[in-house]
Write a protein that holds these residues in place. Structure first.
Motif, PDB file in Angstrom:
ATOM      1  N   GLY A 279     -28.514   8.883  51.706  1.00  0.00           N
ATOM      2  CA  GLY A 279     -27.475   8.825  50.683  1.00  0.00           C
ATOM      3  C   GLY A 279     -27.095   7.403  50.327  1.00  0.00           C
ATOM      4  O   GLY A 279     -26.922   7.075  49.149  1.00  0.00           O
ATOM      5  N   THR A 280     -26.980   6.544  51.351  1.00  0.00           N
ATOM      6  CA  THR A 280     -26.635   5.137  51.097  1.00  0.00           C
ATOM      7  C   THR A 280     -27.741   4.444  50.321  1.00  0.00           C
ATOM      8  O   THR A 280     -27.477   3.694  49.365  1.00  0.00           O
ATOM      9  CB  THR A 280     -26.394   4.410  52.422  1.00  0.00           C
ATOM     10  N   ILE A 281     -28.978   4.708  50.725  1.00  0.00           N
ATOM     11  CA  ILE A 281     -30.104   4.075  50.025  1.00  0.00           C
ATOM     12  C   ILE A 281     -30.152   4.532  48.567  1.00  0.00           C
ATOM     13  O   ILE A 281     -30.343   3.722  47.649  1.00  0.00           O
ATOM     14  CB  ILE A 281     -31.433   4.410  50.748  1.00  0.00           C
ATOM     15  N   SER A 282     -29.975   5.824  48.349  1.00  0.00           N
ATOM     16  CA  SER A 282     -30.006   6.334  46.969  1.00  0.00           C
ATOM     17  C   SER A 282     -28.891   5.723  46.133  1.00  0.00           C
ATOM     18  O   SER A 282     -29.099   5.370  44.961  1.00  0.00           O
ATOM     19  CB  SER A 282     -29.870   7.859  46.977  1.00  0.00           C
ATOM     20  N   LEU A 283     -27.691   5.593  46.708  1.00  0.00           N
ATOM     21  CA  LEU A 283     -26.567   5.012  45.977  1.00  0.00           C
ATOM     22  C   LEU A 283     -26.846   3.556  45.615  1.00  0.00           C
ATOM     23  O   LEU A 283     -26.586   3.117  44.487  1.00  0.00           O
ATOM     24  CB  LEU A 283     -25.300   5.112  46.818  1.00  0.00           C
ATOM     25  N   LEU A 284     -27.400   2.797  46.570  1.00  0.00           N
ATOM     26  CA  LEU A 284     -27.694   1.387  46.293  1.00  0.00           C
ATOM     27  C   LEU A 284     -28.788   1.238  45.245  1.00  0.00           C
ATOM     28  O   LEU A 284     -28.703   0.374  44.362  1.00  0.00           O
ATOM     29  CB  LEU A 284     -28.106   0.678  47.591  1.00  0.00           C
ATOM     30  N   VAL A 285     -29.816   2.087  45.327  1.00  0.00           N
ATOM     31  CA  VAL A 285     -30.885   2.034  44.311  1.00  0.00           C
ATOM     32  C   VAL A 285     -30.313   2.367  42.938  1.00  0.00           C
ATOM     33  O   VAL A 285     -30.638   1.708  41.932  1.00  0.00           O
ATOM     34  CB  VAL A 285     -32.017   3.014  44.680  1.00  0.00           C
ATOM     35  N   LEU A 286     -29.450   3.393  42.868  1.00  0.00           N
ATOM     36  CA  LEU A 286     -28.846   3.760  41.593  1.00  0.00           C
ATOM     37  C   LEU A 286     -28.008   2.623  41.028  1.00  0.00           C
ATOM     38  O   LEU A 286     -28.040   2.345  39.817  1.00  0.00           O
ATOM     39  CB  LEU A 286     -27.983   5.008  41.786  1.00  0.00           C
ATOM     40  N   GLN A 287     -27.274   1.924  41.878  1.00  0.00           N
ATOM     41  CA  GLN A 287     -26.435   0.819  41.401  1.00  0.00           C
ATOM     42  C   GLN A 287     -27.280  -0.358  40.942  1.00  0.00           C
ATOM     43  O   GLN A 287     -26.953  -1.025  39.956  1.00  0.00           O
ATOM     44  CB  GLN A 287     -25.464   0.404  42.505  1.00  0.00           C
ATOM     45  N   VAL A 288     -28.369  -0.633  41.659  1.00  0.00           N
ATOM     46  CA  VAL A 288     -29.265  -1.708  41.216  1.00  0.00           C
ATOM     47  C   VAL A 288     -29.816  -1.407  39.832  1.00  0.00           C
ATOM     48  O   VAL A 288     -29.808  -2.263  38.933  1.00  0.00           O
ATOM     49  CB  VAL A 288     -30.415  -1.912  42.232  1.00  0.00           C
ATOM     50  N   ILE A 289     -30.287  -0.189  39.629  1.00  0.00           N
ATOM     51  CA  ILE A 289     -30.863   0.177  38.323  1.00  0.00           C
ATOM     52  C   ILE A 289     -29.786   0.193  37.240  1.00  0.00           C
ATOM     53  O   ILE A 289     -29.968  -0.343  36.140  1.00  0.00           O
ATOM     54  CB  ILE A 289     -31.561   1.546  38.424  1.00  0.00           C
ATOM     55  N   THR A 290     -28.645   0.806  37.552  1.00  0.00           N
ATOM     56  CA  THR A 290     -27.576   0.925  36.551  1.00  0.00           C
ATOM     57  C   THR A 290     -27.053  -0.437  36.129  1.00  0.00           C
ATOM     58  O   THR A 290     -26.931  -0.732  34.931  1.00  0.00           O
ATOM     59  CB  THR A 290     -26.422   1.771  37.112  1.00  0.00           C
ATOM     60  N   LEU A 291     -26.739  -1.288  37.118  1.00  0.00           N
ATOM     61  CA  LEU A 291     -26.206  -2.603  36.781  1.00  0.00           C
ATOM     62  C   LEU A 291     -27.258  -3.487  36.126  1.00  0.00           C
ATOM     63  O   LEU A 291     -26.946  -4.296  35.243  1.00  0.00           O
ATOM     64  CB  LEU A 291     -25.653  -3.283  38.039  1.00  0.00           C
ATOM     65  N   GLY A 292     -28.517  -3.313  36.546  1.00  0.00           N
ATOM     66  CA  GLY A 292     -29.574  -4.087  35.905  1.00  0.00           C
ATOM     67  C   GLY A 292     -29.696  -3.763  34.431  1.00  0.00           C
ATOM     68  O   GLY A 292     -29.744  -4.657  33.573  1.00  0.00           O
ATOM     69  N   VAL A 293     -29.735  -2.460  34.111  1.00  0.00           N
ATOM     70  CA  VAL A 293     -29.829  -2.046  32.699  1.00  0.00           C
ATOM     71  C   VAL A 293     -28.578  -2.459  31.933  1.00  0.00           C
ATOM     72  O   VAL A 293     -28.652  -2.926  30.783  1.00  0.00           O
ATOM     73  CB  VAL A 293     -30.044  -0.524  32.620  1.00  0.00           C
ATOM     74  N   LEU A 294     -27.400  -2.296  32.575  1.00  0.00           N
ATOM     75  CA  LEU A 294     -26.146  -2.652  31.917  1.00  0.00           C
ATOM     76  C   LEU A 294     -26.130  -4.119  31.510  1.00  0.00           C
ATOM     77  O   LEU A 294     -25.826  -4.460  30.357  1.00  0.00           O
ATOM     78  CB  LEU A 294     -24.967  -2.342  32.836  1.00  0.00           C
ATOM     79  N   PHE A 295     -26.475  -4.998  32.440  1.00  0.00           N
ATOM     80  CA  PHE A 295     -26.359  -6.420  32.147  1.00  0.00           C
ATOM     81  C   PHE A 295     -27.507  -6.955  31.302  1.00  0.00           C
ATOM     82  O   PHE A 295     -27.353  -7.956  30.612  1.00  0.00           O
ATOM     83  CB  PHE A 295     -26.207  -7.213  33.446  1.00  0.00           C
ATOM     84  N   MET A 296     -28.638  -6.279  31.299  1.00  0.00           N
ATOM     85  CA  MET A 296     -29.661  -6.633  30.320  1.00  0.00           C
ATOM     86  C   MET A 296     -29.164  -6.296  28.911  1.00  0.00           C
ATOM     87  O   MET A 296     -29.406  -7.042  27.960  1.00  0.00           O
ATOM     88  CB  MET A 296     -30.968  -5.910  30.632  1.00  0.00           C
ATOM     89  N   SER A 297     -28.467  -5.167  28.788  1.00  0.00           N
ATOM     90  CA  SER A 297     -27.887  -4.821  27.488  1.00  0.00           C
ATOM     91  C   SER A 297     -26.805  -5.804  27.083  1.00  0.00           C
ATOM     92  O   SER A 297     -26.722  -6.214  25.920  1.00  0.00           O
ATOM     93  CB  SER A 297     -27.299  -3.395  27.555  1.00  0.00           C
ATOM     94  N   VAL A 298     -25.960  -6.191  28.044  1.00  0.00           N
ATOM     95  CA  VAL A 298     -24.923  -7.193  27.749  1.00  0.00           C
ATOM     96  C   VAL A 298     -25.554  -8.499  27.310  1.00  0.00           C
ATOM     97  O   VAL A 298     -25.135  -9.120  26.325  1.00  0.00           O
ATOM     98  CB  VAL A 298     -24.024  -7.408  28.986  1.00  0.00           C
ATOM     99  N   ARG A 299     -26.596  -8.924  28.047  1.00  0.00           N
ATOM    100  CA  ARG A 299     -27.266 -10.174  27.691  1.00  0.00           C
ATOM    101  C   ARG A 299     -27.865 -10.106  26.299  1.00  0.00           C
ATOM    102  O   ARG A 299     -27.718 -11.042  25.489  1.00  0.00           O
ATOM    103  CB  ARG A 299     -28.348 -10.462  28.741  1.00  0.00           C
TER     104      ARG A 299
END
Length: 381
Positions: free
Chosen positions: A146-166
């Motif tokens: 569960g912890t690994i899945s949550l961290l992977v989801l946050q990496v992907i989500t924040l990565g996509v979010l900040f690429m969009s912001v950039r």
């Protein structure tokens, strides 16, 4: 981690983001360090390993801050950005294997920096690499699924979010550059138009003056009385040309209030500023209509160029007490301001008409330009 905080980390619409905004945003983003800090402060780690974790945590925070604060444009890393990013990435990869699963949050910080600092393809590759670090590190340290899945989801989500912001910031910068280029081209076209109009206006008159001057010279040498008539014609043509030039220049420099209000609406709408126009009292006399049109042009130009406002209100009133114009915005103005050449020129024109100009920050926020011309001016006009 607060996404709003991370947006502040790289906030701003300038071509080079504000370092202070990034630094302020990091105070929100460092919340993920709760997990390694909890390992140290809980007492589960003691002795040399505890000191090593403290040193590692300080080193990572220092490297991360230096990476974020290094000069860069959106998608274009600066001179020191890549070396610092490499060091931060190395620590984010190694520390989870050395100190345990509580350090698996470090790749999230690397993902955010990569997404904002690198071009799109490199950012996608970096994000995939951080996902691999979390997966491999989680398996190696025995973290639960569960912890690994949550961290992977946050990496992907924040990565996509900040690429969009950039990408959004890049588009905003390009839009500002395009607007500047359009303004420059428009100014050049206006100069060419004025030059053509003045050439057409003066070409005939000056040619006639030259011809009559030559004729008057020859007649004068011959002693003919017609020389005096030709000289009088030269004076008449010159006076007419001077009058036409003055009328032309006045037409270029002064436009009516209604036309300037229409232009103001278009300019503010193009800049994304909501505008409200209020008219009170009777229509302005001609002498004030041109003056207030000039004031609206200067005031709105300042709002578009400098205010960073989302709302602007223009109020015009004319009654027995005089004529007044107010242009107020909600931009982030603070403290005293330094009047530019446009406002200085406006103040001179209004003072010449017997009025006054007041400009400055408002207590409730924003900037206010106030033009007041007493009613006595109109009666004199």
């Amino acid at each position: 981690m607060s996404r709003l905080g991370e947006i502040f980390t790289f906030g701003g619409t300038e071509e080079r983001p504000s370092r202070w905004r990034r630094l302020m945003g990091m105070s929100f983003g460092l919340v993920y360090l709760f997990y390694p800090i909890a390992d140290i402060t809980s007492g589960s780690v003691t002795g040399f390993k505890a000191y090593a974790e403290v040193a590692a945590l300080v080193a990572f925070v220092a490297s991360y801050i230096a990476t974020v604060m290094s000069p860069k444009n959106y998608g274009q890393p600066g001179r020191w950005t890549l070396p610092l990013l490499g060091l931060t990435t190395l620590m984010a990869i190694v520390f989870p294997f050395l100190f345990g699963g509580g350090w698996l949050a470090l790749p999230i910080y690397v993902t955010v920096v990569i997404s904002m600092a690198l071009p799109l393809r490199a950012a996608l590759a970096g994000m995939a690499g951080m996902v691999a670090v979390v997966l491999v590190g989680g398996h190696f340290t025995g973290a639960d699924g569960g912890t690994i899945s949550l961290l992977v989801l946050q990496v992907i989500t924040l990565g996509v979010l900040f690429m969009s912001v950039r990408n959004t910031r890049v588009l905003v910068v390009q839009l500002h550059q395009a607007q500047g280029e359009v303004a420059r081209l428009a100014a050049g076209e206006e100069r060419l138009r004025i030059a053509r109009d003045l050439h057409d206006l003066l070409g005939h008159s000056l040619s006639l003056i030259v011809l009559k001057s030559e004729l008057a010279g020859r007649l004068s040498e011959q002693g003919s009385p017609r020389a005096a008539d030709e000289i009088r014609d030269i004076e008449s043509v010159a006076r007419l040309a001077l009058q036409e030039v003055r009328e032309a220049v006045t037409g270029y420099r002064q436009r009516g209030l209604s036309e300037e209000l229409d232009n103001a609406r278009a300019a503010l709408d193009a800049a994304g500023v909501a505008v409200t126009v209020r008219m009170a009292g009777t229509p302005l006399p001609d002498v004030l209509d041109g003056l207030f049109g000039w004031a609206v042009r200067e005031g709105v130009t300042n709002v578009v160029r400098h205010a960073r406002a989302s709302r602007c209100e223009i109020t015009v009133s004319y009654d027995d007490g005089g004529a007044a114009l107010e242009i107020a915005d909600n931009g982030p103005h603070a403290g005293p301001y330094e009047a530019g050449s446009g406002l200085c020129g406006l103040a001179e024109r209004v003072e010449a008409a017997g009025g006054s100009v007041d400009a400055g920050s408002r207590p409730e926020g924003g900037f206010r330009l106030w033009v007041l011309v007493p009613v006595a001016v109109d009666s004199r006009a």
